[in-house]
Design a protein around this motif. Structure first.
Motif, short mmCIF file in Angstrom:
data_model
loop_
_atom_site.label_atom_id
_atom_site.label_comp_id
_atom_site.label_asym_id
_atom_site.label_seq_id
_atom_site.Cartn_x
_atom_site.Cartn_y
_atom_site.Cartn_z
N PRO A 67 59.94 9.17 47.22
CA PRO A 67 58.78 8.32 47.50
C PRO A 67 58.47 8.16 48.99
O PRO A 67 57.30 8.14 49.39
CB PRO A 67 59.14 6.97 46.88
CG PRO A 67 60.20 7.28 45.88
CD PRO A 67 60.93 8.49 46.39
N GLU A 68 59.51 8.05 49.81
CA GLU A 68 59.29 7.89 51.25
C GLU A 68 58.69 9.17 51.84
O GLU A 68 57.78 9.12 52.68
CB GLU A 68 60.61 7.55 51.95
CG GLU A 68 60.43 6.90 53.30
CD GLU A 68 59.67 5.58 53.24
OE1 GLU A 68 58.73 5.43 54.07
OE2 GLU A 68 59.97 4.72 52.40
N LEU A 69 59.18 10.32 51.40
CA LEU A 69 58.61 11.59 51.88
C LEU A 69 57.20 11.79 51.36
O LEU A 69 56.37 12.42 52.03
CB LEU A 69 59.51 12.76 51.47
CG LEU A 69 60.92 12.76 52.07
CD1 LEU A 69 61.69 13.99 51.59
CD2 LEU A 69 60.89 12.68 53.58
N MET A 70 56.90 11.25 50.20
CA MET A 70 55.52 11.31 49.67
C MET A 70 54.59 10.54 50.62
O MET A 70 53.49 11.00 50.91
CB MET A 70 55.45 10.72 48.26
CG MET A 70 56.16 11.54 47.20
SD MET A 70 55.37 13.12 46.85
CE MET A 70 53.87 12.58 46.03
N ARG A 71 55.04 9.39 51.11
CA ARG A 71 54.22 8.60 52.05
C ARG A 71 54.05 9.33 53.38
O ARG A 71 52.98 9.31 53.97
CB ARG A 71 54.83 7.21 52.24
CG ARG A 71 54.63 6.29 51.04
CD ARG A 71 55.06 4.86 51.31
NE ARG A 71 56.50 4.66 51.21
CZ ARG A 71 57.16 4.53 50.07
NH1 ARG A 71 56.52 4.58 48.92
NH2 ARG A 71 58.46 4.33 50.07
N VAL A 72 55.12 9.97 53.85
CA VAL A 72 55.04 10.74 55.10
C VAL A 72 54.03 11.88 54.94
O VAL A 72 53.16 12.07 55.79
CB VAL A 72 56.44 11.28 55.50
CG1 VAL A 72 56.33 12.32 56.62
CG2 VAL A 72 57.35 10.14 55.92
N ALA A 73 54.15 12.61 53.84
CA ALA A 73 53.22 13.73 53.60
C ALA A 73 51.78 13.22 53.48
O ALA A 73 50.86 13.85 54.01
CB ALA A 73 53.63 14.47 52.33
N GLY A 143 67.33 21.55 52.38
CA GLY A 143 66.38 20.72 51.64
C GLY A 143 66.87 20.32 50.26
O GLY A 143 67.37 21.15 49.50
N THR A 144 66.74 19.03 49.96
CA THR A 144 67.06 18.52 48.63
C THR A 144 65.97 17.59 48.11
O THR A 144 65.93 17.27 46.94
CB THR A 144 68.39 17.72 48.64
OG1 THR A 144 68.27 16.63 49.56
CG2 THR A 144 69.56 18.62 49.01
N ARG A 145 65.08 17.15 49.02
CA ARG A 145 64.01 16.21 48.65
C ARG A 145 62.69 16.72 49.20
O ARG A 145 62.66 17.40 50.23
CB ARG A 145 64.29 14.83 49.26
CG ARG A 145 65.61 14.24 48.88
CD ARG A 145 65.88 12.91 49.58
NE ARG A 145 66.02 13.08 51.02
CZ ARG A 145 65.47 12.29 51.94
NH1 ARG A 145 64.74 11.26 51.59
NH2 ARG A 145 65.66 12.52 53.22
N ILE A 146 61.61 16.36 48.52
CA ILE A 146 60.28 16.74 49.01
C ILE A 146 59.30 15.58 48.91
O ILE A 146 59.49 14.65 48.14
CB ILE A 146 59.68 17.95 48.26
CG1 ILE A 146 59.39 17.62 46.80
CG2 ILE A 146 60.55 19.18 48.41
CD1 ILE A 146 58.46 18.60 46.13
N GLY A 147 58.26 15.71 49.70
CA GLY A 147 57.07 14.90 49.59
C GLY A 147 55.90 15.87 49.70
O GLY A 147 55.95 16.80 50.52
N ILE A 148 54.89 15.69 48.90
CA ILE A 148 53.72 16.58 48.92
C ILE A 148 52.46 15.72 48.83
O ILE A 148 52.44 14.73 48.11
CB ILE A 148 53.77 17.61 47.74
CG1 ILE A 148 52.56 18.56 47.75
CG2 ILE A 148 53.88 16.91 46.41
CD1 ILE A 148 52.66 19.70 48.69
N ALA A 149 51.45 16.10 49.59
CA ALA A 149 50.20 15.34 49.54
C ALA A 149 49.04 16.24 49.94
O ALA A 149 49.21 17.20 50.69
CB ALA A 149 50.27 14.13 50.46
#
Length: 170
Positions: A67-73, A143-149
């Motif tokens: 979720p945090e990487l989703m916000r960054v993306a 890499g083990t986590r992603i954020g995409i937007a």
């Protein structure tokens, strides 16, 4: 002859029933969804699944949505769309290092893909896979986590701006 005709009709009807199961609905798979609108949302679970599958072919670990990487993306994608320029996410408050630090993840390994112009996830994935630099991000060994937007800019020639963040464990 009548027996044959009756059998032929029965086979035709059976084939029709079988084929009716093959008729597609109007529902488009999420990786082909056109993201060229303000209301469009990228399907992050599909993205994570496709990237994980691709990574598994290279003996790399799968990735999960963070979720945090989703916000960054999303911050990066929105900033690029506002500026109508991919380079907007490479400077100032939109730089990955700044956003990660502000998210409390400044010491975590992270890389990202920034791009514009792809209307669908399938297009972005194919384009990134075929670009050595973008491909390296999707296949980042840490890499083990992603954020995409994505973000939509209707007046821009690119229309859809993309940010993918790939990060290591917290």
């Amino acid at each position: 002859m009548k027996l044959f005709r009756g059998a032929g009709i029965a086979l035709f009807l059976a084939a029709g029933v079988t084929l009716s199961g093959c008729v597609s609905t109007d529902e488009t798979p999420s990786y082909y969804q056109n993201l060229e609108s303000h209301s469009a949302q990228i399907d992050a679970s599909t993205v994570a699944s496709m990237i994980s599958s691709y990574r598994s072919q290279k003996d790399l670990p799968s990735v999960t949505i963070d979720p945090e990487l989703m916000r960054v993306a999303q911050a990066q994608a929105d900033g690029m769309a506002r500026a109508e320029d991919v380079n907007a996410a490479r400077k100032g408050d939109l730089k990955l290092s700044v956003l990660m630090k502000n998210a409390g993840q400044g010491d975590v390994h992270a890389v990202n893909n920034l791009s514009a112009g792809y209307r669908r996830w399938a297009e972005a994935f194919s384009g990134w896979r075929d670009s050595p630099k973008h491909n390296a991000v999707m296949l980042d060994a840490k890499g083990t986590r992603i954020g995409i937007a994505t973000a939509y800019a209707p007046r821009s020639k690119y229309k859809v701006f993309w940010s993918l963040v790939v990060a290591g464990p917290r």
